[in-house]
Motif scaffolding. Structure first.
Motif, PDB file in Angstrom:
ATOM      1  N   GLN A   1       3.990  -1.831  -9.037  1.00  0.00           N
ATOM      2  CA  GLN A   1       4.613  -0.770  -8.227  1.00  0.00           C
ATOM      3  C   GLN A   1       3.231  -0.433  -6.527  1.00  0.00           C
ATOM      4  O   GLN A   1       2.768   0.348  -5.730  1.00  0.00           O
ATOM      5  N   GLN A   2       2.101   0.234  -7.191  1.00  0.00           N
ATOM      6  CA  GLN A   2       1.149   1.213  -6.533  1.00  0.00           C
ATOM      7  C   GLN A   2      -0.019  -0.106  -5.878  1.00  0.00           C
ATOM      8  O   GLN A   2      -0.075   0.373  -4.694  1.00  0.00           O
TER       9      GLN A   2
ATOM     10  N   LYS B   1      -0.461  -1.410   1.455  1.00  0.00           N
ATOM     11  CA  LYS B   1       0.145  -0.672   3.472  1.00  0.00           C
ATOM     12  C   LYS B   1      -0.435  -0.233   3.240  1.00  0.00           C
ATOM     13  O   LYS B   1      -1.014   0.170   4.777  1.00  0.00           O
ATOM     14  N   ASN B   2      -0.746   0.666   2.793  1.00  0.00           N
ATOM     15  CA  ASN B   2      -1.615   2.179   2.444  1.00  0.00           C
ATOM     16  C   ASN B   2      -2.864   2.248   2.828  1.00  0.00           C
ATOM     17  O   ASN B   2      -3.484   2.663   4.219  1.00  0.00           O
TER      18      ASN B   2
ATOM     19  N   ARG C   1       2.400  -0.616  -2.781  1.00  0.00           N
ATOM     20  CA  ARG C   1       2.170   0.100  -1.601  1.00  0.00           C
ATOM     21  C   ARG C   1       1.197   0.568  -1.551  1.00  0.00           C
ATOM     22  O   ARG C   1       1.024   0.458  -0.482  1.00  0.00           O
ATOM     23  N   ASP C   2      -0.580   0.515  -1.759  1.00  0.00           N
ATOM     24  CA  ASP C   2      -1.619   0.591  -1.630  1.00  0.00           C
ATOM     25  C   ASP C   2      -2.254  -0.195  -0.309  1.00  0.00           C
ATOM     26  O   ASP C   2      -2.735   0.187   0.627  1.00  0.00           O
TER      27      ASP C   2
END
Length: 115
Positions: A38-39, A45-46, A42-43
């Motif tokens: 999950q991280q 994208k970040n 997310r990261d």
């Protein structure tokens, strides 16, 4: 049974390098691996946001040395048909200040409103 064994091996392989029971106990490893995935999602994208922010900061610093704020520079660059993206402009601002100055002067000259 073989399919279940394969699933366990796959999760434990992904948990390699974790500390404590997270790397060896399937029930705990699956929680840690899911959270890590999950991280990672997310990261990814970040990371794009962070780099764009960094490029804008560098361009702003370089452009302000020549007496122009970032927002005005970008607006005039668009009007002057400068086809360089933020990544290239930021790299030029850091590594090639003379070339960057030439771009800024070009934008100042061509981007000014025609009277």
């Amino acid at each position: 049974m073989a399919a279940n064994n394969h699933r366990h091996k796959k999760i434990l392989k992904l948990a390699k390098g974790y500390r404590g029971r997270s790397k060896s106990v399937f029930k705990i490893a699956i929680q840690r691996v899911e959270k890590a995935l999950q991280q990672a999602y997310r990261d990814r994208k970040n990371k794009k946001r962070e780099f764009r922010r960094l490029w804008i900061e560098r361009i702003n610093a370089g452009v302000r040395q020549h007496g122009m704020p970032y927002s005005v520079f970008v607006n005039k660059a668009r009007k002057a048909d400068v086809e360089l993206n933020r990544k290239v402009l930021a790299e030029m601002a850091v590594t090639e200040p003379y070339s960057f100055r030439a771009v800024v002067e070009t934008v100042k000259a061509k981007g000014s409103p025609k009277a």
